[in-house]
Design a protein around this motif. Sequence first.
Motif, short mmCIF file in Angstrom:
data_model
loop_
_atom_site.label_atom_id
_atom_site.label_comp_id
_atom_site.label_asym_id
_atom_site.label_seq_id
_atom_site.Cartn_x
_atom_site.Cartn_y
_atom_site.Cartn_z
N ALA A 251 0.83 -1.22 0.00
CA ALA A 251 0.00 0.00 0.00
C ALA A 251 0.86 1.27 0.00
O ALA A 251 1.98 1.25 0.51
N PRO A 252 0.32 2.37 -0.56
CA PRO A 252 1.07 3.64 -0.55
C PRO A 252 1.47 4.06 0.86
O PRO A 252 2.54 4.62 1.06
N GLU A 253 0.63 3.73 1.85
CA GLU A 253 0.94 4.12 3.25
C GLU A 253 2.19 3.38 3.75
O GLU A 253 2.94 3.92 4.57
N VAL A 254 2.39 2.14 3.27
CA VAL A 254 3.59 1.40 3.68
C VAL A 254 4.81 2.03 3.01
O VAL A 254 5.87 2.19 3.62
N ILE A 255 4.66 2.40 1.75
CA ILE A 255 5.76 3.07 1.04
C ILE A 255 6.10 4.38 1.77
O ILE A 255 7.27 4.67 2.03
N ASN A 256 5.08 5.14 2.14
CA ASN A 256 5.33 6.41 2.86
C ASN A 256 6.08 6.18 4.16
O ASN A 256 6.88 7.02 4.57
N ALA A 257 5.80 5.04 4.80
CA ALA A 257 6.46 4.75 6.08
C ALA A 257 7.98 4.76 5.92
O ALA A 257 8.72 5.13 6.84
N PHE A 258 8.47 4.37 4.74
CA PHE A 258 9.92 4.39 4.51
C PHE A 258 10.47 5.82 4.53
O PHE A 258 11.64 6.04 4.79
N GLY A 259 9.60 6.79 4.25
CA GLY A 259 10.03 8.19 4.31
C GLY A 259 9.87 8.76 5.71
O GLY A 259 10.49 9.79 6.03
N GLU A 260 9.05 8.11 6.53
CA GLU A 260 8.70 8.73 7.82
C GLU A 260 9.25 8.03 9.06
O GLU A 260 9.38 8.66 10.10
N LEU A 261 9.54 6.75 8.95
CA LEU A 261 9.98 6.01 10.15
C LEU A 261 11.48 5.75 10.07
O LEU A 261 11.93 4.88 9.32
N PRO A 262 12.27 6.48 10.85
CA PRO A 262 13.72 6.31 10.75
C PRO A 262 14.18 4.92 11.15
O PRO A 262 15.21 4.45 10.67
N ASN A 263 13.44 4.23 12.03
CA ASN A 263 13.91 2.89 12.43
C ASN A 263 13.42 1.77 11.50
O ASN A 263 13.73 0.60 11.72
N LEU A 264 12.65 2.12 10.46
CA LEU A 264 12.30 1.12 9.45
C LEU A 264 13.56 0.92 8.58
O LEU A 264 14.12 1.88 8.06
N CYS A 265 14.01 -0.33 8.48
CA CYS A 265 15.29 -0.59 7.81
C CYS A 265 15.27 -0.19 6.34
O CYS A 265 14.23 -0.21 5.68
N THR A 266 16.49 0.12 5.83
CA THR A 266 16.62 0.64 4.48
C THR A 266 16.72 -0.48 3.44
O THR A 266 17.37 -0.33 2.42
N GLY A 267 16.16 -1.63 3.72
CA GLY A 267 16.18 -2.72 2.76
C GLY A 267 14.78 -3.31 2.67
O GLY A 267 14.07 -3.37 3.67
N LEU A 268 14.39 -3.71 1.48
CA LEU A 268 13.08 -4.35 1.33
C LEU A 268 13.20 -5.53 0.37
O LEU A 268 13.75 -5.42 -0.72
N HIS A 269 12.67 -6.67 0.81
CA HIS A 269 12.61 -7.85 -0.04
C HIS A 269 11.24 -7.84 -0.72
O HIS A 269 10.21 -7.91 -0.05
N LEU A 270 11.25 -7.68 -2.05
CA LEU A 270 9.99 -7.53 -2.79
C LEU A 270 9.99 -8.54 -3.94
O LEU A 270 10.46 -8.26 -5.05
N PRO A 271 9.48 -9.76 -3.66
CA PRO A 271 9.57 -10.84 -4.65
C PRO A 271 8.90 -10.48 -5.98
O PRO A 271 7.71 -10.14 -6.01
N MET A 272 9.69 -10.53 -7.06
CA MET A 272 9.18 -10.14 -8.39
C MET A 272 8.76 -11.39 -9.18
O MET A 272 7.84 -11.34 -9.97
N GLN A 273 9.46 -12.47 -8.99
CA GLN A 273 9.23 -13.80 -9.61
C GLN A 273 9.56 -13.83 -11.09
O GLN A 273 10.22 -14.75 -11.56
N SER A 274 9.08 -12.85 -11.88
CA SER A 274 9.38 -12.82 -13.32
C SER A 274 9.27 -11.38 -13.79
O SER A 274 8.56 -10.58 -13.17
N GLY A 275 9.96 -11.06 -14.89
CA GLY A 275 9.86 -9.70 -15.45
C GLY A 275 8.92 -9.66 -16.64
O GLY A 275 8.81 -8.64 -17.31
N SER A 276 8.25 -10.79 -16.91
CA SER A 276 7.36 -10.86 -18.07
C SER A 276 5.90 -10.81 -17.62
O SER A 276 5.47 -11.63 -16.80
#
Length: 457
Positions: A251-276
């Motif tokens: 959700a956009p709110e989770v994305i925003n959290a990366f801008g607002e929560l300093p203790n949210l780590c600077t890495g995200l595992h976002l499984p893509m599975q395929s580029g097609s």
Amino acid sequence: MTQDNKTFHIMTFGCQMNVHDSGWLARALMAYGWREAPEDQATALIINTCSVRDKPEQKVYSLVGRLGQYCRKDNAKFVAVGGCVAQQVGEGFFERSDHVRLVFGTDQTGQVPEGLDKLYHDEVERLAMLDFEDGFKLRKFHLPDDGPVSHLPGQAFVNIMQGCDNFCAYCIVPYVRGRQKSRSTEDILAEVRALAEHGVRELTLLGQNVNSFSLDRHGDGTSFAQLLYKVAAIPGIRRLRFTSSHPKDLAPEVINAFGELPNLCTGLHLPMQSGSDRVLNAMGRGYDMARYMGLVEGLRRARPEIALTTDLIVGFPGETEEDFLETLEAVREVGFESSFSFIYSDRPGTRSVRMEPKVEREVAQERLIRLQALQDELTSSALKAQVGTETEVLLESPSKKQDGGDIVFWRGRDSCGRVVNIPLPADDSDLAGKLLTVHIDAAKKHSLMGKAVGEPW
Ligand code: SAM
Ligand code: SF4
Ligand code: F3S
């Protein structure tokens, strides 16, 4: 049998869910008077299994066979099989081996201490505990009186949900972990508070698809973004991570959290599975590459230095060379720092078993090699880009490589999850779980090297 034989040994396969379940089970068994012992000495030989691909499933069968050597010598010894293959095969394990006396499914880990006690007192009984629960099954929370709560001091996992409702075409997880069941926010926060008071500084929220937290009939209406804000506000939580994150529900709110929560780590595992898009559609993933790239853009806007990692499958039924080239292109475009890549494996009961044409093994293998070569290139340039920067590292353990007698190399991780090795004086102090500011001065193939700036704290 004497009290001395109440010993167990756990062998764990699979994902962080299993690692976390095994950690809980070890602590619970110790609270029930059991002691940990090496494989060749333990009475209860417990295997926590993974069924995500054929290979880990086969490993379980050969391990069950191998462990028979101990049980043949001593009738009191037995094998307990739990987790995803146990859920899949169930009582079939009793037919495979005389030494298996307990099979327990993924929702039944909480009952295992009672089950093992029963078997300990009755050398002929066999137990199958395979039911799925209706809601999130709370397990008694065992905090050790002193010492760390996990094998990595200062770090802990907290389950926020069980199961998965997505039924991606290739995936056995919804069948072996059951339907999604969210845990109550109140319970999660109480556990996090207790962990923080116990000295935990890095917390990972766990679920098969944390982004859909609360979006099931057991949910209490708290969105995943709201949960993140609540957990991040708990004093002592210096680093907050979460996994797995499904791109369709981010959700956009989770994305925003990366801008607002300093203790949210600077890495995200976002499984893509395929580029097609064609393959993603056949997989039933519920997003296309335009959506995925939009998420990457949003995340980078919120936290420009964010390090993205992913999961990829090659050789999904019907995947053509063109589809695969699109995956390579997307991997390069996102610039993943690292990835887990797998050759597609047919899993019983999943939709893709019936999908044709299957990609030949040699073709899939060759694609995997090309994909991993590209990933090595990207990992290497991402690590090189860190040289000269200063970062905060959570120390995990002294590494094997030691330089003479005066220096010990400590291994730790930065906020993005990158491994950093730091030479430190070889005194007797236990630094596991401490934080240290580090100046990065070199990049290796899969890790960084740095020097301490100041003292660990
Ligand atoms: N829930 C997570 C998600 O949706 O991203 C993934 C969980 S799954 C346990 C871990 C990874 O295993 C998946 O992301 C996928 O790449 C891989 N995987 C799952 N089923 C597979 C299969 N049948 N063959 C090959 N890889 C598979
Ligand atoms: Fe499997 Fe898909 Fe659920 Fe992940 S989201 S566990 S890949 S079914
Ligand atoms: Fe494996 Fe079960 Fe995890 S299948 S990856 S241990 S959820």
